[in-house]
Design a protein around this motif. Structure first.
Motif, short mmCIF file in Angstrom:
data_model
loop_
_atom_site.label_atom_id
_atom_site.label_comp_id
_atom_site.label_asym_id
_atom_site.label_seq_id
_atom_site.Cartn_x
_atom_site.Cartn_y
_atom_site.Cartn_z
N ALA A 242 -3.29 -12.19 9.47
CA ALA A 242 -4.48 -11.87 8.70
C ALA A 242 -4.13 -11.35 7.30
O ALA A 242 -4.78 -11.67 6.31
CB ALA A 242 -5.34 -10.84 9.44
N LEU A 243 -3.06 -10.56 7.23
CA LEU A 243 -2.60 -10.08 5.93
C LEU A 243 -2.15 -11.24 5.05
O LEU A 243 -2.37 -11.22 3.83
CB LEU A 243 -1.42 -9.11 6.11
CG LEU A 243 -1.73 -7.64 6.40
CD1 LEU A 243 -0.42 -6.89 6.63
CD2 LEU A 243 -2.50 -7.00 5.26
N ALA A 244 -1.53 -12.22 5.64
CA ALA A 244 -0.99 -13.35 4.88
C ALA A 244 -2.06 -14.36 4.46
O ALA A 244 -1.85 -15.13 3.52
CB ALA A 244 0.08 -14.07 5.70
N ALA A 245 -3.20 -14.33 5.13
CA ALA A 245 -4.22 -15.35 4.92
C ALA A 245 -4.96 -15.16 3.60
O ALA A 245 -4.92 -14.10 2.97
CB ALA A 245 -5.22 -15.32 6.08
N LYS A 246 -5.65 -16.20 3.18
CA LYS A 246 -6.45 -16.16 1.95
C LYS A 246 -7.80 -15.50 2.23
O LYS A 246 -8.86 -16.12 2.14
CB LYS A 246 -6.62 -17.57 1.39
CG LYS A 246 -7.21 -17.59 -0.01
CD LYS A 246 -7.34 -19.02 -0.54
CE LYS A 246 -7.94 -19.02 -1.93
NZ LYS A 246 -8.09 -20.41 -2.45
N VAL A 247 -7.73 -14.24 2.62
CA VAL A 247 -8.91 -13.41 2.85
C VAL A 247 -8.65 -12.05 2.22
O VAL A 247 -7.49 -11.64 2.06
CB VAL A 247 -9.23 -13.25 4.36
CG1 VAL A 247 -9.66 -14.58 4.96
CG2 VAL A 247 -8.03 -12.69 5.11
N SER A 248 -9.70 -11.35 1.87
CA SER A 248 -9.54 -10.08 1.14
C SER A 248 -9.17 -8.90 2.02
O SER A 248 -8.56 -7.94 1.55
CB SER A 248 -10.84 -9.77 0.39
OG SER A 248 -11.11 -10.78 -0.56
N VAL A 249 -9.57 -8.96 3.29
CA VAL A 249 -9.22 -7.88 4.21
C VAL A 249 -8.64 -8.47 5.49
O VAL A 249 -9.09 -9.52 5.95
CB VAL A 249 -10.44 -6.99 4.55
CG1 VAL A 249 -10.89 -6.22 3.33
CG2 VAL A 249 -11.60 -7.80 5.12
N PRO A 250 -7.61 -7.83 6.02
CA PRO A 250 -6.98 -6.61 5.52
C PRO A 250 -6.14 -6.89 4.28
O PRO A 250 -5.73 -8.02 4.05
CB PRO A 250 -6.09 -6.17 6.69
CG PRO A 250 -5.71 -7.47 7.35
CD PRO A 250 -6.94 -8.34 7.24
N GLY A 251 -5.90 -5.83 3.50
CA GLY A 251 -5.08 -5.95 2.32
C GLY A 251 -4.12 -4.78 2.24
O GLY A 251 -3.72 -4.22 3.27
N GLY A 252 -3.78 -4.40 1.02
CA GLY A 252 -2.79 -3.35 0.83
C GLY A 252 -3.18 -2.01 1.42
O GLY A 252 -2.33 -1.29 1.94
N GLY A 253 -4.47 -1.69 1.36
CA GLY A 253 -4.92 -0.41 1.91
C GLY A 253 -4.77 -0.37 3.42
O GLY A 253 -4.26 0.61 3.98
N GLY A 254 -5.22 -1.42 4.10
CA GLY A 254 -5.09 -1.47 5.55
C GLY A 254 -3.64 -1.46 5.98
O GLY A 254 -3.27 -0.81 6.97
N MET B 159 2.65 6.13 1.70
CA MET B 159 2.04 7.02 0.72
C MET B 159 1.92 6.33 -0.64
O MET B 159 0.87 6.39 -1.30
CB MET B 159 2.88 8.30 0.60
CG MET B 159 2.33 9.31 -0.40
SD MET B 159 0.82 10.13 0.16
CE MET B 159 1.52 11.49 1.11
N ARG B 160 2.98 5.69 -1.07
CA ARG B 160 2.94 5.01 -2.36
C ARG B 160 1.96 3.84 -2.35
O ARG B 160 1.25 3.61 -3.33
CB ARG B 160 4.34 4.52 -2.73
CG ARG B 160 5.34 5.64 -3.00
CD ARG B 160 6.65 5.11 -3.55
NE ARG B 160 6.45 4.49 -4.86
CZ ARG B 160 7.40 3.83 -5.52
NH1 ARG B 160 8.60 3.70 -4.98
NH2 ARG B 160 7.14 3.30 -6.70
N ALA B 161 1.90 3.12 -1.25
CA ALA B 161 0.97 2.00 -1.14
C ALA B 161 -0.47 2.47 -1.17
O ALA B 161 -1.33 1.87 -1.83
CB ALA B 161 1.26 1.20 0.13
N ALA B 162 -0.75 3.56 -0.45
CA ALA B 162 -2.10 4.11 -0.47
C ALA B 162 -2.48 4.58 -1.86
O ALA B 162 -3.61 4.37 -2.32
CB ALA B 162 -2.21 5.27 0.53
N ALA B 163 -1.52 5.20 -2.57
CA ALA B 163 -1.79 5.68 -3.93
C ALA B 163 -2.17 4.53 -4.85
O ALA B 163 -3.08 4.67 -5.69
CB ALA B 163 -0.57 6.42 -4.47
#
Length: 207
Positions: free
Chosen positions: A16-28, A157-161
């Protein structure tokens, strides 16, 4: 889709992360990695509890186990909350620019979208504190797992920031943005703390 994210297998979540969809993304992904980081701390605590060698730390280990469970559960919830907040933000960006309500709706949606990654940072900071304790009080047999948890927590932590700052950048309410960024900067100070745990353990392993 958001409500089913954490029902996916590890393979499905990665797909799902790899797919051409917006969620999940970096935050998830940040929240999930943070959950894995604190889970490694919990594993260490589970292997430490009840051992005579660490009896002096037993009360602390029990507290760490309880706190770790809460943090891990909250970070898993934040995978969903981050995805849920994206939909109204996406819709807000789709409002025609000539629509007089666009600015207000977009501002509100942006503020809502940064709430989840900021909360991730708070939870990950708590996790790093537990990992610091486990570096001292946890079973030496699991010490590499503590280091792995610290590395993953620092990355999370860095990714969430980044997911906080990408939203504060576009806010018109600069006072609010500055307040949020100030808290995020304070929480980012936990990154070198996590790195210190990982580096100290790495040095001890390698001699």
């Amino acid at each position: 889709m958001a409500e089913k994210l954490m029902e996916k297998s590890c393979i499905e979540f990665a797909d799902a992360l790899a797919a051409k969809v917006s969620v999940p993304g970096g935050g998830g992904a940040a929240a999930y990695v943070g959950a894995l980081g604190v889970a490694l701390g919990s594993m260490t605590a589970n292997f430490t509890t009840g051992k005579k060698k660490y009896a002096e730390y037993e009360d602390d280990i029990q507290r760490i186990l309880a706190e770790g469970d809460v943090i891990r559960a909250r970070l898993i919830e934040l995978v969903f909350e981050d995805a849920e907040a994206f939909e109204p933000l996406s819709k807000a960006y789709g409002i025609p620019k000539e629509d007089p309500t666009r600015g207000e709706v977009l501002e509100a949606a942006t503020k809502n979208a940064l709430a989840a990654p900021l909360e991730m940072m708070r939870q990950i900071a708590r996790a790093i504190e537990l990992l610091e304790e486990l570096d001292v009080k946890g079973s030496r047999m699991l010490i590499s797992d503590v280091a792995c948890g610290a590395v993953m927590s620092a990355a999370a932590m860095r990714a969430a920031a980044l997911n906080v700052f990408i939203n504060t950048k576009s806010l018109l309410d600069r006072d609010f943005a500055a307040q949020v960024e100030a808290e995020a900067d304070e929480l980012l100070a936990y990154v070198p703390r996590a790195k210190s745990v990982a580096d100290e353990i790495t040095d001890s392993i390698r001699g």
